[in-house]
Design a protein around this motif. Structure first.
Motif: not given
Length: 169
Positions: A2-31
């Motif tokens: 459905s078309a409404w699911l396709l409209t969610l993709i940019p928002y999901l990508k933004a959340v995905h990328i921002s959470m990856i940034a936080v996760w990888t920063a944590g993987l560097f900071a915690l050690p």
């Protein structure tokens, strides 16, 4: 789809990328934070450092990892990205998850070991975590053609077997 699911993709990508940034920063900071758990610091400083690493791991880095993986999984299905480079990327993500679990185990060990505790030096963990992170970046940004990589035949064709449970449609 459905078309409404396709409209969610940019928002999901933004959340995905921002959470990856936080996760990888944590993987560097915690050690590096764990390296501060040394016998030379006093009890008050040790307690403060211990609480900071524990809270960072449990309240920031782990939720970011879970959200990154969940949104990434949804994006795989929405974008129908069932390609060989995606599966290679998922191997790198699995290595990041294993490193994340190792950090958690090390934090528990340092916190619960009586007497002397020797946290690992941060250099080797930081070098090791760079490998899967760079792998993820390479596979996502370059999307290399891995068709020349030998893959077993059973992985490339459907086997015609139904799932052992009923899937609603």
């Amino acid at each position: 789809m459905s078309a409404w699911l396709l409209t969610l993709i940019p928002y999901l990508k933004a959340v995905h990328i921002s959470m990856i940034a936080v996760w990888t920063a944590g993987l560097f900071a915690l050690p590096m934070m764990m390296a501060r758990h040394e016998n030379a610091v006093g009890q008050a400083d040790f307690s403060r450092i211990r609480q900071a690493t524990h809270r960072s791991y449990t309240l920031l880095v782990t939720p970011a990892a879970v959200i990154a993986i969940a949104t990434g999984t949804v994006l795989i299905f929405l974008r129908e990205a069932f390609t060989l480079w995606m599966f290679a990327k998922l191997v790198c993500v699995a290595l990041m998850v294993a490193f994340h679990a190792w950090i958690g185990g090390t934090l528990v060990e340092v916190a619960e070991t009586e007497g002397s505790h020797a946290p690992p030096a941060p250099v080797l963990p930081l070098v090791l975590v760079m490998v899967p992170i760079l792998g993820v970046l390479t596979f996502v940004l370059a999307k290399p053609d891995l068709s020349s990589v030998p893959v077993p035949d059973w992985l490339t064709r459907p086997v015609g077997v139904h799932l052992p449970l009923d899937v609603p449609r």
